[in-house]
Enzyme design. Structure first.
Site, mmCIF file in Angstrom:
data_model
loop_
_atom_site.group_PDB
_atom_site.id
_atom_site.type_symbol
_atom_site.label_atom_id
_atom_site.label_comp_id
_atom_site.label_asym_id
_atom_site.label_seq_id
_atom_site.Cartn_x
_atom_site.Cartn_y
_atom_site.Cartn_z
ATOM 1 N N HIS A 152 1.012 -1.488 0.128
ATOM 2 C CA HIS A 152 -0.304 -0.326 0.319
ATOM 3 C C HIS A 152 0.650 1.501 -0.196
ATOM 4 C CE1 HIS A 152 0.723 -0.755 4.449
ATOM 5 N NE2 HIS A 152 0.325 -0.045 4.194
ATOM 6 N N GLY A 153 0.483 2.690 -0.640
ATOM 7 C CA GLY A 153 0.434 3.468 0.105
ATOM 8 C C GLY A 153 0.177 4.561 0.159
#
Lengths: 162, 149
Positions: free
Chosen positions: B67-68
């Site tokens: 994720h980011g």
């Protein structure tokens, strides 16, 4: 403030549905001459779950908590503005913790007569139904609950308010 | 809610073709780009890789949640992939990862981002459900499983 409803609480989570709830709450507050409070919650319980599940690093928890605090401030400022446009003062409260617990606590502390929330998503899994925090709040608060539906219609009603 | 209402076949890839961590991330970012959900594919990929460099998002039981945060997406974006062979994602139990949830959100949408990740964390607790997702024959089956669970 002597009508059938004296104190309204609207829960804001940043979704458009929750801002529909704010618009409707503003209309109700004007109609009943009631006080209106908006609550937004930094969901630290979810952050804890993510660290426990090891999806988040400890440093990420802090980073996202700060992000969430920023979000909450923005949501509440928008709620105040929606009230101001219609001459309704919106008191704000931000909290940290579990969403359902904080909503219930606010209802009890402030002597709320009516809780206003946004519409639930129509596509939900059984797991969502089990864990949805607003759903849980609706079931556990000791006051009546108003669910704001049909955003277009609510906007019309809000816009018609002088 | 944040997760299920966003799941549709076009953001699910079964099976994934890549056999490496970086390849899987690139493939899933590509899925989102093909769906028109990413404005800048390279920036999105860099955000996920930057987070991965701080510590693997490979959980136990074959699940990984790269994720980011990135302004390359306007709203919460989710892609799901299933690898038949499994990929070394540096998971905490050392086992290969087979089920991937790629989550990206703009910096000012932390709430839906957290909500989606929390839903995956809850889902990951059910080994039987995760096994069913890994065993899905195609994207449609993944969507049906997620919506019906």
């Amino acid at each position: 403030m002597d009508g059938p409803i004296r104190k309204l609480l609207v829960y804001v989570d940043g979704s458009e549905g929750s801002f529909d709830a704010v618009r409707l709450a503003v209309v109700l507050a004007r109609t009943f001459g009631a006080g209106l409070r908006a609550l937004a919650v930094v969901d630290t319980r979810a952050l804890g779950e993510l660290v426990q599940a090891r999806i988040f690093l400890e440093a990420e928890r802090e980073e996202y908590r700060r992000d969430l605090e920023g979000d909450v401030g923005r949501y509440l400022r928008r709620a105040v503005e929606l009230g101001r446009r219609k001459g309704v003062e919106v008191e704000t409260k931000s909290a940290q913790g579990s969403v359902s617990a904080e909503i219930k606590a606010c209802v009890l502390e402030c002597g709320i007569d009516l809780l206003v929330v946004g519409e639930m998503a129509q596509v939900r899994s059984r797991r969502d139904e089990l864990y949805d925090e607003v759903d849980r709040a609706m079931r556990t608060v000791p006051c009546s609950v108003f669910v704001a539906k049909n955003g277009d219609r609510i906007e019309e009603i809000y816009d018609q308010l002088d | 809610m944040a997760l299920v209402e966003r799941i549709e076949e076009r953001i699910v890839k079964v099976p994934l073709e890549s056999a490496t961590r970086d390849g899987v991330i690139d493939e899933l970012v590509g899925v989102l780009a093909a769906a028109g959900l990413i404005a800048d594919r390279e920036a999105a990929r860099a955000a996920v890789m930057e987070r991965e460099a701080k510590g693997s998002t490979g959980l136990a039981e074959g699940i990984a949640v790269p994720h980011g945060k990135t302004p390359a997406v306007k709203d919460l974006a989710i892609a799901i992939g299933v690898s038949r062979e499994g990929v070394d994602f540096g998971a905490m139990d050392g086992l290969p990862s087979r089920l991937f949830f790629l989550i990206m959100a703009p910096p000012d949408k932390a709430g839906p981002h957290i909500e989606a990740l929390a839903e995956i964390a809850r889902m990951a607790r059910s080994k039987a459900f995760c096994r069913a997702l890994v065993g899905a024959g195609d994207a449609r089956e993944v969507v049906e499983l997620l919506r019906g669970d």
